[in-house]
Design a protein around this motif. Structure first.
Motif, mmCIF file in Angstrom:
data_model
loop_
_atom_site.group_PDB
_atom_site.id
_atom_site.type_symbol
_atom_site.label_atom_id
_atom_site.label_comp_id
_atom_site.label_asym_id
_atom_site.label_seq_id
_atom_site.Cartn_x
_atom_site.Cartn_y
_atom_site.Cartn_z
ATOM 1 N N TYR A 135 0.835 -1.201 0.000
ATOM 2 C CA TYR A 135 0.000 0.000 0.000
ATOM 3 C C TYR A 135 0.870 1.252 0.000
ATOM 4 O O TYR A 135 0.599 2.204 -0.736
ATOM 5 C CB TYR A 135 -0.914 -0.016 1.226
ATOM 6 C CG TYR A 135 -1.765 1.226 1.362
ATOM 7 C CD1 TYR A 135 -2.981 1.327 0.707
ATOM 8 C CD2 TYR A 135 -1.332 2.300 2.140
ATOM 9 C CE1 TYR A 135 -3.750 2.471 0.823
ATOM 10 C CE2 TYR A 135 -2.098 3.439 2.266
ATOM 11 C CZ TYR A 135 -3.316 3.522 1.602
ATOM 12 O OH TYR A 135 -4.068 4.658 1.709
ATOM 13 N N GLN A 139 0.344 4.248 -2.745
ATOM 14 C CA GLN A 139 -0.617 5.245 -2.303
ATOM 15 C C GLN A 139 0.008 6.446 -1.605
ATOM 16 O O GLN A 139 -0.588 7.526 -1.580
ATOM 17 C CB GLN A 139 -1.642 4.608 -1.348
ATOM 18 C CG GLN A 139 -2.383 3.414 -1.940
ATOM 19 C CD GLN A 139 -3.257 3.797 -3.111
ATOM 20 O OE1 GLN A 139 -2.857 3.651 -4.269
ATOM 21 N NE2 GLN A 139 -4.427 4.323 -2.829
ATOM 22 N N TYR A 203 -9.673 0.633 8.221
ATOM 23 C CA TYR A 203 -10.433 1.189 7.097
ATOM 24 C C TYR A 203 -9.990 2.629 6.821
ATOM 25 O O TYR A 203 -9.783 3.025 5.670
ATOM 26 C CB TYR A 203 -11.931 1.165 7.402
ATOM 27 C CG TYR A 203 -12.603 -0.147 7.101
ATOM 28 C CD1 TYR A 203 -12.452 -0.772 5.863
ATOM 29 C CD2 TYR A 203 -13.415 -0.774 8.047
ATOM 30 C CE1 TYR A 203 -13.072 -1.977 5.590
ATOM 31 C CE2 TYR A 203 -14.036 -1.979 7.786
ATOM 32 C CZ TYR A 203 -13.859 -2.577 6.553
ATOM 33 O OH TYR A 203 -14.474 -3.776 6.273
ATOM 34 N N THR A 206 -6.720 3.249 4.907
ATOM 35 C CA THR A 206 -6.710 3.192 3.442
ATOM 36 C C THR A 206 -6.967 4.558 2.802
ATOM 37 O O THR A 206 -6.865 4.689 1.580
ATOM 38 C CB THR A 206 -7.759 2.191 2.932
ATOM 39 O OG1 THR A 206 -9.064 2.610 3.345
ATOM 40 C CG2 THR A 206 -7.485 0.798 3.468
ATOM 41 N N THR A 207 -7.293 5.558 3.614
ATOM 42 C CA THR A 207 -7.456 6.914 3.084
ATOM 43 C C THR A 207 -6.159 7.708 3.168
ATOM 44 O O THR A 207 -6.100 8.851 2.706
ATOM 45 C CB THR A 207 -8.554 7.670 3.855
ATOM 46 O OG1 THR A 207 -8.124 7.870 5.216
ATOM 47 C CG2 THR A 207 -9.861 6.892 3.856
ATOM 48 N N THR A 209 -2.726 9.250 2.446
ATOM 49 C CA THR A 209 -1.919 9.585 1.273
ATOM 50 C C THR A 209 -0.618 10.275 1.664
ATOM 51 O O THR A 209 0.196 10.591 0.797
ATOM 52 C CB THR A 209 -2.711 10.502 0.317
ATOM 53 O OG1 THR A 209 -3.126 11.673 1.032
ATOM 54 C CG2 THR A 209 -3.928 9.781 -0.243
ATOM 55 N N THR A 271 -4.001 -8.885 -5.434
ATOM 56 C CA THR A 271 -2.996 -8.030 -6.079
ATOM 57 C C THR A 271 -2.754 -8.504 -7.507
ATOM 58 O O THR A 271 -3.329 -9.501 -7.961
ATOM 59 C CB THR A 271 -1.677 -8.037 -5.287
ATOM 60 O OG1 THR A 271 -1.228 -9.396 -5.123
ATOM 61 C CG2 THR A 271 -1.859 -7.408 -3.926
ATOM 62 N N ASN A 279 -3.111 1.090 -7.886
ATOM 63 C CA ASN A 279 -4.079 1.878 -7.110
ATOM 64 C C ASN A 279 -5.356 1.105 -6.837
ATOM 65 O O ASN A 279 -6.040 1.339 -5.845
ATOM 66 C CB ASN A 279 -4.394 3.179 -7.845
ATOM 67 C CG ASN A 279 -3.209 4.133 -7.860
ATOM 68 O OD1 ASN A 279 -2.311 4.015 -7.026
ATOM 69 N ND2 ASN A 279 -3.197 5.059 -8.801
ATOM 70 N N ASN A 283 -5.249 -1.717 -1.777
ATOM 71 C CA ASN A 283 -6.081 -1.715 -0.564
ATOM 72 C C ASN A 283 -6.612 -3.092 -0.191
ATOM 73 O O ASN A 283 -7.114 -3.276 0.917
ATOM 74 C CB ASN A 283 -7.266 -0.774 -0.751
ATOM 75 C CG ASN A 283 -6.857 0.686 -0.751
ATOM 76 O OD1 ASN A 283 -5.778 1.018 -0.292
ATOM 77 N ND2 ASN A 283 -7.711 1.548 -1.281
ATOM 78 N N VAL A 286 -5.579 -4.852 3.110
ATOM 79 C CA VAL A 286 -5.955 -4.022 4.254
ATOM 80 C C VAL A 286 -7.466 -4.063 4.486
ATOM 81 O O VAL A 286 -7.939 -4.159 5.623
ATOM 82 C CB VAL A 286 -5.493 -2.563 4.040
ATOM 83 C CG1 VAL A 286 -5.839 -1.718 5.269
ATOM 84 C CG2 VAL A 286 -4.004 -2.498 3.773
ATOM 85 N N PHE A 287 -8.236 -4.008 3.400
ATOM 86 C CA PHE A 287 -9.698 -4.095 3.518
ATOM 87 C C PHE A 287 -10.132 -5.434 4.115
ATOM 88 O O PHE A 287 -11.013 -5.490 4.987
ATOM 89 C CB PHE A 287 -10.352 -3.906 2.149
ATOM 90 C CG PHE A 287 -10.578 -2.472 1.780
ATOM 91 C CD1 PHE A 287 -11.201 -1.598 2.655
ATOM 92 C CD2 PHE A 287 -10.154 -1.986 0.551
ATOM 93 C CE1 PHE A 287 -11.405 -0.266 2.310
ATOM 94 C CE2 PHE A 287 -10.349 -0.663 0.197
ATOM 95 C CZ PHE A 287 -10.978 0.202 1.084
#
Length: 313
Positions: A135, A139, A203, A206-207, A209, A271, A279, A283, A286-287
């Protein structure tokens, strides 16, 4: 030389602990092992040493010990090889310590959910921690991959996890109503809240950056994960009947390791075929990890047995 210095340091600490094991702590061999090897006299000496350390007098004699095994007349102990010990152990293998864990409907449900929790968490934890680098490479644009920054962040995250254990220690018994005093939670509620927060923070992770966001969410999830694990480790042995507690713990630990093997499989499925992440796929692990933590929190609330403020089973 950096990694070599790391191994030198860890090896040196291990060597010091090995020396301390003989000089400072003076640990004795297990009397159970010595008896299994037929070394009854040495086993008795170990027991006598333990009794002396605790200010007690041991009345057990070698003759009494050997009479239990029907070996009092010979006056000597029979020596067994490691292979013979293993063979004898397997020959008497049975499910006598497994079936009592499912002896009643309530206990069976609780045992099944507890084992399932260890399995789900055993899968969720390596999914995030093992593949988070995928990630970060796709990201986080300002990621600083220098050794100093990496170890600095690891140190911060580890230190921030300490309050999680302390918080769980204070809260874990404040969850039931007892003697007219209102309490706040219990084992189940503390576990469930800390686990669901772990899933939520993953969660939110994952936002991220920026490196600052990654560090912030990692610290937050570190606090809640430590609280979750602290209570789970305490609750698990409490909830199994004392004579079969070792077996219950072993089943949980085994299932935890088995499901952990599936982490690379999920990574492969979420993956790119060449193992890289884009991109759209970075995630994935992690999700899945966050979802497993959320599911685990729901299962924790479904546990029929609460051990807070109660005697052991």
């Amino acid at each position: 030389m950096g990694w070599r210095y790391t191994f030198y340091t860890l090896g040196g600490v291990t060597l010091l602990m090995w020396v301390a094991r003989y000089i400072i702590f003076d640990l004795q061999e297990s009397s159970k092992f010595l008896i299994a090897k037929g070394r009854d006299e040495e086993a008795l000496q170990v027991l006598q040493r333990i009794a002396k350390k605790n200010g007690k007098t041991l009345t057990l004699t070698l003759e009494k010990l050997q009479s239990v095994g029907g070996n009092v007349s010979s006056g000597t102990s029979v020596k067994f090889t490691t292979f013979q010990i293993l063979k004898n152990s397997l020959s008497s293998f049975s499910l006598s310590h497994v079936t009592p864990l499912f002896s009643t409907r309530r206990l069976a449900i609780n045992t099944s959910i507890t084992i399932m929790l260890w399995g789900l968490i055993g899968l969720a934890y390596p999914l995030f921690n093992g593949f988070v680098t995928l990630y970060l490479t796709t990201q986080v644009k300002d990621a600083d991959n220098s050794i100093s920054t990496t170890y600095r962040n690891y140190t911060i995250i580890s230190v921030m996890g300490v309050p999680g254990s302390i918080l769980a220690c204070f809260v874990v018994d404040w969850t039931r109503k007892s003697q007219g005093k209102f309490s706040l939670g219990g084992r189940k509620l503390t576990m469930a809240v800390s686990t669901v927060l772990t899933g939520i923070f993953l969660y939110l992770f994952t936002t991220s950056t920026t490196s600052a966001a990654v560090l912030g969410y990692s610290c937050a999830s570190g606090v809640t994960q430590n609280a979750m694990y602290g209570v789970l480790y305490a609750y698990t042995p409490e909830v199994f009947p004392a004579p079969h507690r070792g077996t219950g713990d072993a089943l949980c630990s085994a299932f935890n390791r088995i499901t952990g093997i599936l982490a690379p499989v999920i990574k492969i499925a979420t993956t790119n075929p060449d193992g890289s992440a884009s991109n759209g796929t970075a995630n994935g692990p992690v999700f899945v990890s966050a979802t497993l933590f959320i599911v685990s929190s729901v299962l924790m609330m479904l546990l029929p047995i609460e051990t807070a403020g109660k005697a052991a089973l």
